[in-house]
Enzyme design. Sequence first.
Site, short mmCIF file in Angstrom:
data_model
loop_
_atom_site.label_atom_id
_atom_site.label_comp_id
_atom_site.label_asym_id
_atom_site.label_seq_id
_atom_site.Cartn_x
_atom_site.Cartn_y
_atom_site.Cartn_z
N CYS B 85 0.83 -1.21 0.00
CA CYS B 85 0.00 0.00 0.00
C CYS B 85 0.87 1.26 0.00
O CYS B 85 1.52 1.54 -0.98
CB CYS B 85 -0.98 -0.05 1.18
SG CYS B 85 -2.33 1.11 1.03
N HIS B 202 -3.51 -5.68 1.15
CA HIS B 202 -2.82 -5.93 2.42
C HIS B 202 -2.83 -7.42 2.79
O HIS B 202 -3.81 -7.90 3.35
CB HIS B 202 -3.53 -5.18 3.55
CG HIS B 202 -3.35 -3.70 3.49
ND1 HIS B 202 -2.33 -3.05 4.14
CD2 HIS B 202 -4.05 -2.73 2.85
CE1 HIS B 202 -2.40 -1.75 3.90
NE2 HIS B 202 -3.45 -1.53 3.12
N GLU B 204 -1.16 -8.79 5.16
CA GLU B 204 -1.05 -8.94 6.63
C GLU B 204 -2.42 -8.88 7.30
O GLU B 204 -2.60 -9.39 8.40
CB GLU B 204 -0.10 -7.87 7.21
CG GLU B 204 -0.68 -6.46 7.39
CD GLU B 204 -0.73 -5.66 6.09
OE1 GLU B 204 -0.51 -6.24 5.01
OE2 GLU B 204 -1.04 -4.45 6.17
#
Lengths: 80, 225
Positions: B85, B202, B204
């Site tokens: 990002c 993302h 994560e």
Amino acid sequence: MKFSVTVTLKKDVLDPQGKVVGQTLKNMGVKNLNQIRQGKFFEIDLSEENSTKGKNQVKEMCEKLLANQIIEDFKIKITE
Amino acid sequence: MKSSVIVFPGSNCDRDVAVVLEKLQFKNSMIWHKETELPRSDLIVIPGGFSYGDYLRSGAVAAKSNILSEVIRAANKGALILGICNGFQILIECGLLKGALLRNSKLKFISKDILVKVLSNKNKFFNKYKDGEVLKLNIAHNEGNYFTDKKHLDELEDNNLIPLKYCDKKGNLNNECNPNGSINNIAGIFNKDKNILGMMPHPERMSDKFLTNEDGLGLFLSLMN
């Protein structure tokens, strides 16, 4: 010595903000609007009396930080 | 595996990444942007967030910070670099990846789950996925509209340097499933040597089955291979 720098998106890069502003102006009744491009404006004051040296320094600032040359063009003007 | 997560003022996904890395037994360090030295790292993560409040252009100020010159040096020596990002935006602004991330085509900040297709798994980042696998990941950005010139785009396509594209449930690539207007539905790109990956989604956030899903975990598992 003072300079002004204008940074705008290149002609072939879509400028959605400019488009929306242009559309709004048209809605407000501006009939003869051809195009509008939105950009950024910087005022730069340098302790430099030599205009060529100063301009080159501002050019370097534009190339290294102020503009992303892949998508943006910049224009430099000496204002004072 | 030793990893470093770079932290800028305004980073907000740094700890999420650290939690995943530590869960997988990475020996992780958090590195503040003012540092001038990086510990030896196999993996360097530039996390998501709003470094320096997105002043000037997203990632532009972070790209000139002290620690970035160390990241660039490590990258050139072959360290694995993952920019997520805002991290992707920083990798582009510092020149490690080519192209530009423009404002989303519909001028809105987008925060939602999207689908991406893994198009290339013969690399360090996606080797735990199947080729063509569809992943559900989350995006949250205002400037994720990837753009590059024709020559570079051809280079990316011809050399398998686009590992992720936005797709629909069946893995089809079309305009309807492209959330931000990215050219060719691009969600992530590699550099030529494939040791640097920039991606808008993302992983994560999708690495814990009790919170969301584990579609993103494979990326971190791949890195351990």
